[in-house]
Design a protein around this motif. Structure first.
Motif, PDB file in Angstrom:
ATOM      1  N   GLN A  90       0.829  -1.208   0.000  1.00  0.00           N
ATOM      2  CA  GLN A  90       0.000   0.000   0.000  1.00  0.00           C
ATOM      3  C   GLN A  90       0.864   1.258   0.000  1.00  0.00           C
ATOM      4  O   GLN A  90       0.552   2.230  -0.695  1.00  0.00           O
ATOM      5  CB  GLN A  90      -0.946  -0.011   1.210  1.00  0.00           C
ATOM      6  CG  GLN A  90      -2.040  -1.068   1.117  1.00  0.00           C
ATOM      7  CD  GLN A  90      -2.841  -1.196   2.399  1.00  0.00           C
ATOM      8  OE1 GLN A  90      -2.349  -0.874   3.495  1.00  0.00           O
ATOM      9  NE2 GLN A  90      -4.065  -1.678   2.288  1.00  0.00           N
ATOM     10  N   VAL A  91       1.951   1.236   0.772  1.00  0.00           N
ATOM     11  CA  VAL A  91       2.849   2.385   0.826  1.00  0.00           C
ATOM     12  C   VAL A  91       3.525   2.586  -0.533  1.00  0.00           C
ATOM     13  O   VAL A  91       3.621   3.712  -1.041  1.00  0.00           O
ATOM     14  CB  VAL A  91       3.893   2.210   1.944  1.00  0.00           C
ATOM     15  CG1 VAL A  91       5.032   3.213   1.788  1.00  0.00           C
ATOM     16  CG2 VAL A  91       3.233   2.380   3.309  1.00  0.00           C
ATOM     17  N   THR A 132       2.354   1.727  -3.403  1.00  0.00           N
ATOM     18  CA  THR A 132       1.323   2.209  -4.320  1.00  0.00           C
ATOM     19  C   THR A 132       1.125   3.706  -4.174  1.00  0.00           C
ATOM     20  O   THR A 132       0.997   4.444  -5.171  1.00  0.00           O
ATOM     21  CB  THR A 132      -0.002   1.468  -4.073  1.00  0.00           C
ATOM     22  OG1 THR A 132       0.198   0.065  -4.306  1.00  0.00           O
ATOM     23  CG2 THR A 132      -1.096   1.985  -4.995  1.00  0.00           C
ATOM     24  N   ARG A 133       1.087   4.197  -2.926  1.00  0.00           N
ATOM     25  CA  ARG A 133       0.910   5.633  -2.694  1.00  0.00           C
ATOM     26  C   ARG A 133       2.087   6.426  -3.259  1.00  0.00           C
ATOM     27  O   ARG A 133       1.915   7.502  -3.824  1.00  0.00           O
ATOM     28  CB  ARG A 133       0.732   5.901  -1.198  1.00  0.00           C
ATOM     29  CG  ARG A 133      -0.586   5.383  -0.642  1.00  0.00           C
ATOM     30  CD  ARG A 133      -0.711   5.621   0.848  1.00  0.00           C
ATOM     31  NE  ARG A 133      -0.691   7.046   1.189  1.00  0.00           N
ATOM     32  CZ  ARG A 133      -0.801   7.504   2.436  1.00  0.00           C
ATOM     33  NH1 ARG A 133      -0.932   6.644   3.450  1.00  0.00           N
ATOM     34  NH2 ARG A 133      -0.788   8.792   2.670  1.00  0.00           N
ATOM     35  N   ASP A 181       1.849   6.385  -7.082  1.00  0.00           N
ATOM     36  CA  ASP A 181       0.793   7.292  -7.527  1.00  0.00           C
ATOM     37  C   ASP A 181       1.256   8.742  -7.506  1.00  0.00           C
ATOM     38  O   ASP A 181       0.777   9.569  -8.291  1.00  0.00           O
ATOM     39  CB  ASP A 181      -0.458   7.137  -6.647  1.00  0.00           C
ATOM     40  CG  ASP A 181      -1.217   5.843  -6.914  1.00  0.00           C
ATOM     41  OD1 ASP A 181      -0.967   5.219  -7.970  1.00  0.00           O
ATOM     42  OD2 ASP A 181      -2.053   5.459  -6.072  1.00  0.00           O
ATOM     43  N   ALA A 198       3.461  11.013   0.916  1.00  0.00           N
ATOM     44  CA  ALA A 198       4.110  11.372  -0.336  1.00  0.00           C
ATOM     45  C   ALA A 198       4.713  12.774  -0.267  1.00  0.00           C
ATOM     46  O   ALA A 198       5.831  13.010  -0.751  1.00  0.00           O
ATOM     47  CB  ALA A 198       3.109  11.288  -1.493  1.00  0.00           C
TER      48      ALA A 198
END
Length: 533
Positions: A407-408, A410-411, A414, A482
């Motif tokens: 998940q990290v 992916t962030r 993104d 981010a």
């Protein structure tokens, strides 16, 4: 069963190599730096075939034509691999009559059957990055901008103050030859001989002129008095006072061009990097006006051929073998790392009546790489990942936090941040650090169950000294993950740029250091080292 090993030796052809890992990262950095400069100056890119009709390349390169790779007859056409990107560009302009003006750049491989020295970037297959300005403009403005582009490229690559742009004019050089008594039909061959002064002493060049090219000894001696001269506008003024030179029509045109050029170079703030050098001739036949090449400390060989001749020779390889790699030969330098000039008649050689004046520069990527690979502080990086996402923990209850790591990542992806993690459900902490260190990743983002419960993760800059206050990292908010990471990346990028501009000196303070301590003395290479073509 595994297949039997082939009976032939598995290797790349002579004068070529494979590229991977940290070398590719550095090479891509060179490409990006150069491309950004080209675009800043309005460049648009094109692409042309890797091979051309043999007749297109014939008669354009003087004595270097023997280095062209000819291909077998395929379908009734005789073709050759392109020797450079300039002649294909001229053919491109001749075919498209609608193009009257263009700023074009082209980054592609070219091929020359030269004697290789792979470690020094002297290859048979290599990349060139060309920028050319084609069309009718007021005199010398495009030529001056090309010199400005050269400065921006090498400053951007961290070589500020460590390169010299050797500058001359074919009109001035031809005028000198005419005044000295060189027959018109011998000007190009004599010019090619003079071009070897960067790697041969004058006595050897004079011998080639007289014994191989039939020049009268007294004419060669007159040439020798001029080609040793170098300077800036002061040299131009000195030549203008020579009545015999000033009466020559070719010299008059050359004087006018160079006077304008120095005026524009002052306006573009690049005169400091230029050396007006009468020994520069450029061996290619298509140049018609201003010519230049860029040299740095590594351009010149460590020892001259004359010095090497006095030492006992080691028995290694075939003597005089044109295919032998001379990477370890001290008489071979990297050579010029960029070169170019004005070629106003080349397009007309293809199109007949239509002339399109052109001026351009070609950067030798592999030679630039050879210099930077020995000096760049980040040469250990094997990819461009900025953040390695890790899980901290162990024991039988350790889950590995694979979902959370994913998940990290992916962030971060993104948000356009380069990141990766170890492809392991329950990775060992030391193995994750080893993976980050092996690839030279600058930051580690460490996930722990206790920190995650508080909505935080730890960001650690890799490689900080033991006494640095942020050696163990700092907690940042998951909510603004981010943004927090990007701030640290930007800070490090700015400090790395300071280090590079300071000549590769080390920054002590890390990304949070307010007082950046660097050494105050550096050893500067010779600014006017001769090139080795």
């Amino acid at each position: 069963m595994a297949p039997k090993a082939p009976k032939f030796e598995i290797k790349t052809p002579k004068g070529t190599r494979d590229w991977s890992g940290a070398d590719m990262v550095l090479r891509e950095k060179i490409f990006n730096t150069i491309t950004n400069v080209f675009k800043r100056h309005g460049g648009v890119t094109i692409d042309t075939p890797v091979f051309e009709l043999k007749e297109i390349l014939a008669g354009k390169y003087g004595e270097d034509s023997k280095l062209i790779y000819d291909l077998a007859d395929q379908g009734g056409e005789l073709c050759s691999l392109r020797y450079d990107l300039t002649v294909p560009f001229a053919r491109f302009l001749a075919m498209d009559k609608n193009i009257q003006q263009i700023k074009r750049y082209h980054i592609a491989k070219v091929y020359r059957r030269d004697q290789p020295a792979v470690k020094k970037g002297r290859m048979r297959e290599f990349y060139q990055c060309d920028f050319d300005i084609a069309g009718v403009y007021d005199p010398m403005i495009p030529d001056a901008e090309i010199i400005r582009i050269i400065n921006e490229v090498f400053d951007g690559l961290g070589l500020k103050g460590k390169f010299t742009i050797k500058l001359n004019s074919r009109k001035i050089l031809d005028g000198i030859f005419q005044v000295c008594g060189v027959p018109d039909e011998s000007i190009r061959p004599i010019s090619s001989a003079v071009d070897k002064l960067d790697k041969m002493p004058w006595a050897d060049v004079r011998k080639e002129m007289v014994e191989e090219k039939g020049l009268a000894p007294e004419v060669a001696d007159k040439i020798g008095k001029y080609v040793v001269l170098k300077g800036k506008r002061d040299l131009l003024e000195q030549l203008q006072k020579d009545e015999e030179l000033a009466a020559n029509p070719s010299m008059q045109q050359g004087f006018e061009d160079m006077d304008l050029l120095f005026t524009y170079l002052d306006a573009f703030d690049v005169t400091h990097s230029v050396s007006f050098d009468l020994s520069l001739a450029r061996g290619l036949d298509y140049y018609t006006g201003v010519i230049y090449e860029v040299v740095t400390e590594g351009s010149a060989p460590k020892v001259s051929a004359a010095e090497a001749a006095d030492k006992p020779k080691k028995k290694k390889g075939k003597s005089g073998d044109a295919d032998e790699d001379r990477s370890d030969d001290p008489t071979v330098g990297i050579g010029s790392i960029a070169a170019g000039g004005r070629y106003d008649n080349l397009v007309g050689m293809f199109s007949g009546k239509t002339q399109v004046p052109c001026v351009g520069i070609s950067f030798g990527i592999d030679r630039i790489f050879s210099i930077l690979s020995a000096t760049q502080s980040n040469k250990e990086r094997k990819n461009e990942v900025d953040v390695f996402v890790m899980a901290m923990g162990g024991g039988k209850d350790f889950t590995g936090l694979l979902k959370e790591r994913s998940q990290v990542c992916t962030r971060l992806w993104d948000a356009g941040i380069k990141a990766e993690m170890l492809y392991k459900v329950k990775p060992k902490f030391q193995n994750q650090f080893k993976a980050a260190e092996t690839n030279g990743v600058p930051f580690a983002l460490i996930l722990g169950e206790d920190e995650l419960a508080q909505g935080k993760v730890k960001l650690k800059e890799m490689g900080l000294p033991a006494d640095h206050p942020l050696k163990e990292g700092e907690l940042i908010s998951l909510e603004n993950l981010a943004e927090e990471v990007q701030v640290r990346l930007d800070q490090k990028k700015k400090l790395d740029a300071i280090v590079e501009q300071a000549g590769g000196l080390r920054v002590v303070g890390g990304i949070k250091g307010e007082d950046v301590k660097v050494a105050t003395e550096t050893t500067q290479p010779q600014a006017d080292a001769p090139a080795q073509e």
